[in-house]
Design a protein around this motif. Sequence first.
Motif, PDB file in Angstrom:
ATOM      1  N   GLU A   1      33.737 -12.023  -0.039  1.00 15.20           N
ATOM      2  CA  GLU A   1      34.182 -11.429   1.238  1.00 15.20           C
ATOM      3  C   GLU A   1      32.985 -11.051   2.098  1.00 15.20           C
ATOM      4  N   SER A   2      31.988 -10.412   1.497  1.00 21.50           N
ATOM      5  CA  SER A   2      30.834  -9.977   2.287  1.00 21.50           C
ATOM      6  C   SER A   2      30.007 -11.151   2.803  1.00 21.50           C
ATOM      7  N   LEU A   3      30.080 -12.279   2.123  1.00 18.47           N
ATOM      8  CA  LEU A   3      29.302 -13.459   2.537  1.00 18.47           C
ATOM      9  C   LEU A   3      30.096 -14.430   3.404  1.00 18.47           C
ATOM     10  N   SER A   4      31.370 -14.145   3.622  1.00 15.80           N
ATOM     11  CA  SER A   4      32.262 -15.104   4.275  1.00 15.80           C
ATOM     12  C   SER A   4      31.810 -15.568   5.646  1.00 15.80           C
ATOM     13  N   LYS A   5      31.141 -14.731   6.399  1.00 17.36           N
ATOM     14  CA  LYS A   5      30.698 -15.111   7.745  1.00 17.36           C
ATOM     15  C   LYS A   5      29.190 -15.354   7.809  1.00 17.36           C
ATOM     16  N   SER A   6      28.534 -15.275   6.681  1.00 18.21           N
ATOM     17  CA  SER A   6      27.070 -15.364   6.653  1.00 18.21           C
ATOM     18  C   SER A   6      26.533 -16.693   7.156  1.00 18.21           C
ATOM     19  N   PHE A   7      27.202 -17.792   6.811  1.00 24.32           N
ATOM     20  CA  PHE A   7      26.707 -19.100   7.249  1.00 24.32           C
ATOM     21  C   PHE A   7      26.639 -19.164   8.765  1.00 24.32           C
ATOM     22  N   GLU A   8      27.684 -18.696   9.420  1.00 24.41           N
ATOM     23  CA  GLU A   8      27.717 -18.747  10.875  1.00 24.41           C
ATOM     24  C   GLU A   8      26.755 -17.733  11.499  1.00 24.41           C
ATOM     25  N   GLN A   9      26.692 -16.531  10.935  1.00 21.37           N
ATOM     26  CA  GLN A   9      25.879 -15.481  11.530  1.00 21.37           C
ATOM     27  C   GLN A   9      24.383 -15.682  11.302  1.00 21.37           C
ATOM     28  N   TRP A  10      23.987 -16.020  10.094  1.00 19.41           N
ATOM     29  CA  TRP A  10      22.570 -16.121   9.786  1.00 19.41           C
ATOM     30  C   TRP A  10      21.924 -17.384  10.355  1.00 19.41           C
ATOM     31  N   ARG A  11      22.721 -18.403  10.705  1.00 14.07           N
ATOM     32  CA  ARG A  11      22.140 -19.585  11.370  1.00 14.07           C
ATOM     33  C   ARG A  11      21.596 -19.196  12.727  1.00 14.07           C
ATOM     34  N   TYR A  12      22.238 -18.233  13.343  1.00 14.19           N
ATOM     35  CA  TYR A  12      21.859 -17.774  14.678  1.00 14.19           C
ATOM     36  C   TYR A  12      21.480 -16.306  14.613  1.00 14.19           C
ATOM     37  N   LEU A  13      20.549 -15.990  13.747  1.00 18.19           N
ATOM     38  CA  LEU A  13      20.128 -14.615  13.503  1.00 18.19           C
ATOM     39  C   LEU A  13      19.720 -13.913  14.797  1.00 18.19           C
ATOM     40  N   TYR A  14      19.093 -14.632  15.687  1.00 18.42           N
ATOM     41  CA  TYR A  14      18.614 -14.041  16.933  1.00 18.42           C
ATOM     42  C   TYR A  14      19.757 -13.518  17.809  1.00 18.42           C
ATOM     43  N   GLU A  15      21.002 -13.921  17.526  1.00 17.50           N
ATOM     44  CA  GLU A  15      22.153 -13.429  18.288  1.00 17.50           C
ATOM     45  C   GLU A  15      22.750 -12.164  17.682  1.00 17.50           C
ATOM     46  N   HIS A  16      22.287 -11.790  16.496  1.00 20.01           N
ATOM     47  CA  HIS A  16      22.840 -10.639  15.784  1.00 20.01           C
ATOM     48  C   HIS A  16      21.707  -9.676  15.464  1.00 20.01           C
ATOM     49  N   ASN A  17      21.854  -8.439  15.909  1.00 20.20           N
ATOM     50  CA  ASN A  17      20.777  -7.471  15.743  1.00 20.20           C
ATOM     51  C   ASN A  17      20.762  -6.773  14.394  1.00 20.20           C
ATOM     52  N   GLU A  18      21.909  -6.556  13.802  1.00 24.83           N
ATOM     53  CA  GLU A  18      21.938  -5.712  12.613  1.00 24.83           C
ATOM     54  C   GLU A  18      22.667  -6.370  11.442  1.00 24.83           C
ATOM     55  N   LEU A  19      22.205  -7.515  11.027  1.00 26.53           N
ATOM     56  CA  LEU A  19      22.771  -8.156   9.856  1.00 26.53           C
ATOM     57  C   LEU A  19      22.040  -7.663   8.620  1.00 26.53           C
ATOM     58  N   SER A  20      22.784  -7.480   7.564  1.00 32.45           N
ATOM     59  CA  SER A  20      22.154  -7.127   6.295  1.00 32.45           C
ATOM     60  C   SER A  20      22.912  -7.828   5.179  1.00 32.45           C
ATOM     61  N   THR A  21      22.237  -7.968   4.074  1.00 31.65           N
ATOM     62  CA  THR A  21      22.868  -8.581   2.913  1.00 31.65           C
ATOM     63  C   THR A  21      22.055  -8.233   1.684  1.00 31.65           C
ATOM     64  N   GLU A  22      22.637  -8.433   0.533  1.00 37.30           N
ATOM     65  CA  GLU A  22      21.963  -8.178  -0.722  1.00 37.30           C
ATOM     66  C   GLU A  22      21.606  -9.507  -1.385  1.00 37.30           C
ATOM     67  N   LEU A  23      20.348  -9.700  -1.683  1.00 35.58           N
ATOM     68  CA  LEU A  23      19.904 -10.957  -2.267  1.00 35.58           C
ATOM     69  C   LEU A  23      20.535 -11.208  -3.635  1.00 35.58           C
ATOM     70  N   GLN A  24      20.689 -10.155  -4.431  1.00 36.53           N
ATOM     71  CA  GLN A  24      21.268 -10.322  -5.760  1.00 36.53           C
ATOM     72  C   GLN A  24      22.719 -10.815  -5.682  1.00 36.53           C
ATOM     73  N   SER A  25      23.488 -10.285  -4.743  1.00 31.71           N
ATOM     74  CA  SER A  25      24.883 -10.718  -4.642  1.00 31.71           C
ATOM     75  C   SER A  25      24.980 -12.169  -4.164  1.00 31.71           C
ATOM     76  N   ILE A  26      24.061 -12.594  -3.308  1.00 28.38           N
ATOM     77  CA  ILE A  26      24.048 -13.989  -2.862  1.00 28.38           C
ATOM     78  C   ILE A  26      23.696 -14.893  -4.039  1.00 28.38           C
ATOM     79  N   ARG A  27      22.658 -14.523  -4.769  1.00 27.09           N
ATOM     80  CA  ARG A  27      22.233 -15.346  -5.900  1.00 27.09           C
ATOM     81  C   ARG A  27      23.315 -15.386  -6.983  1.00 27.09           C
ATOM     82  N   TYR A  28      23.955 -14.255  -7.217  1.00 30.84           N
ATOM     83  CA  TYR A  28      25.047 -14.187  -8.193  1.00 30.84           C
ATOM     84  C   TYR A  28      26.204 -15.106  -7.785  1.00 30.84           C
ATOM     85  N   THR A  29      26.585 -15.060  -6.529  1.00 27.55           N
ATOM     86  CA  THR A  29      27.697 -15.882  -6.040  1.00 27.55           C
ATOM     87  C   THR A  29      27.336 -17.358  -6.063  1.00 27.55           C
ATOM     88  N   MET A  30      26.103 -17.674  -5.732  1.00 34.17           N
ATOM     89  CA  MET A  30      25.665 -19.070  -5.770  1.00 34.17           C
ATOM     90  C   MET A  30      25.660 -19.582  -7.213  1.00 34.17           C
TER      91      MET A  30
END
Length: 193
Positions: free
Chosen positions: A147-176
């Motif tokens: 759920e927390s990563l569901s919009k990450s592909f769209e948001q992080w591709r255009y990081l410069y359009e989003h000022n306050e994105l955050s995420t946890e590296l461990q949860s991304i690696r775990y999900t991958m």
Amino acid sequence: MVKKDILLNGIVVGEHDATGNNLEDAKAVEAILKEKGLYQEVTTNDAMFNQASAFASVANDLYKRDLKKSPFKGISLSPFIVNAVFSIELYLKAIHNAYGNKIKGHHLASIYKGMPKKGKEHFLNAASDVRPHYQLYEGEDIHSCLESLSKSFEQWRYLYEHNELSTELQSIRYTMHTSHEACCRVRESFKKQ
């Protein structure tokens, strides 16, 4: 022309004259493999899995080189996340594909929710098996990660359009890792049938 080895599963099975034109060279290699009886068609599911694995490999390389150790190279965070999350998406879609489903979209939780029951079982078992390798927050599970990563592909591709994105590296690696393992288990279950 330059002679190049033809590798199949890491083993040299022949050689060809490299022209420098990748398309021509690929056709020549395919013809040689067919002549030797070594050529195998790549299924759509194989292609999906291979592409997901390639994006995961890039993400893992970025993590190990730039994000795991000091100095932390923040410039690599967005490419890491985009590649990791896209690999997750492709693994999930490959699971669907194994069951004959075609799925569109990038929202990971939605892709997971529509997954066939047996695919979800493989996914949840994989999540349980790989969890001990990651330091997750109390109460964090594979569902909350998706759920927390569901919009990450769209948001992080255009990081410069989003000022306050955050995420946890461990949860991304775990999900991958979970997605890769689940996809492998699903593919293996179909080979046994």
